[in-house]
Scaffold this active site. Sequence first.
Site, mmCIF file in Angstrom:
data_model
loop_
_atom_site.group_PDB
_atom_site.id
_atom_site.type_symbol
_atom_site.label_atom_id
_atom_site.label_comp_id
_atom_site.label_asym_id
_atom_site.label_seq_id
_atom_site.Cartn_x
_atom_site.Cartn_y
_atom_site.Cartn_z
ATOM 1 C CG HIS A 180 -1.859 1.183 1.231
ATOM 2 N ND1 HIS A 180 -3.139 1.127 0.698
ATOM 3 C CD2 HIS A 180 -1.710 2.450 1.697
ATOM 4 C CE1 HIS A 180 -3.723 2.298 0.836
ATOM 5 N NE2 HIS A 180 -2.869 3.126 1.431
ATOM 6 C CB CYS A 181 2.042 3.362 -2.704
ATOM 7 S SG CYS A 181 3.164 4.751 -2.997
#
Length: 374
Positions: A180-181
């Site tokens: 998850h950026c």
Amino acid sequence: MYSPKLQRLRAVDSSSRLRVYQVWKGRNKFFCGGRIIFGPDVKSIFLTLSLILIPVILFWAFVAKHLISLYSHGGGIILVVSSVLLTAYIIVLLFLTSGTDPGIVPRNPQPPDLDDDSSGLSTDWGGSQSSACGVPLTKNVSINGIVVKVKYCQTCMLYRPPRCSHCSICNNCVERFDHHCPWVGQCIGKRNYRFFFMFVSSTTLLCLHVLFSCSINITSIMHKKHCSMWMAIQQSPVSGILITYTFVICWFVGGLTTFHLYLISSNQTTYENFRYQYDRKMNPYNVGIARNCMEVFCSKMPRSRNNFRALIKGDSPVGLYKGPTTDVEMGRRRGIDADDFEDPRNRIGNLGRLERCRTQPRHDHLEERRGNWR
């Protein structure tokens, strides 16, 4: 052929029904009527945009003019125009990465049937514990001759496909989950990994472009004024600031680009690299550098498994979907037709009449007892 009035009534009825994105159990943010899906931290995109646009705008405002005058044959114009095109390309990639379904796996309405062997997975009954609903927590699947365990997700009530993981931030199971950026505010998965890599690598190129252009500007001032580099930076302080900024950022995005080039060449994800460490054991997904790269860059993007704009099945009014929220969380809620209420209404009416019929004799009996007490 429906009459105009009936058509209007049907249109109003259709518009009053809920769509999938309106009852979605993940933490995603939807825009444009469910056509665009972002992560829960969508506001972080504005921070990322500012980190990209502010330095580039400073470059265009204070450095570009000197570069154009420095190269009268058009080299300065090429440097400036290429920076504009590259910046626009990066912004498009940013929104494609952040606003694309990363590969969310739809939730099951109920736990899978233990007798259902249609998936071709063999349950490891001896080595796996059971969940609250009695479903084994793991199953075995063979990939390229190597047995891999797939886990049961108690939130989505499904056995995750290979390379799938549940994101605790978005509250979704994502296919080929990478990470998850926070910079794009979205999960990076099967459907947007290519956009993400192109975004990171293009940002690296833009940093190198600005760094190179500002260095040329400082060098030209040094030769023109016959001064030191410090004096040249004082003549163009914005160039000095941009050189320092882009040099630092290049180490971050450049290192990230190099790391993902390694992951692509070995067919790994960030999650797998940190969790399983495939370099110490055989990677079942590694099919060679050429085929690994073709899988990422040349393969067709798979279609989304979700139709977020689809209407919820049933013709019930909107208010009926607000009640059984817990049932939806457990995956047992279904669409309710208006006709389903007709029979219960009749039963309720009959029960009311029966209750009134029963209360009258009881009322007389009470009056009789009161008379006796008197």
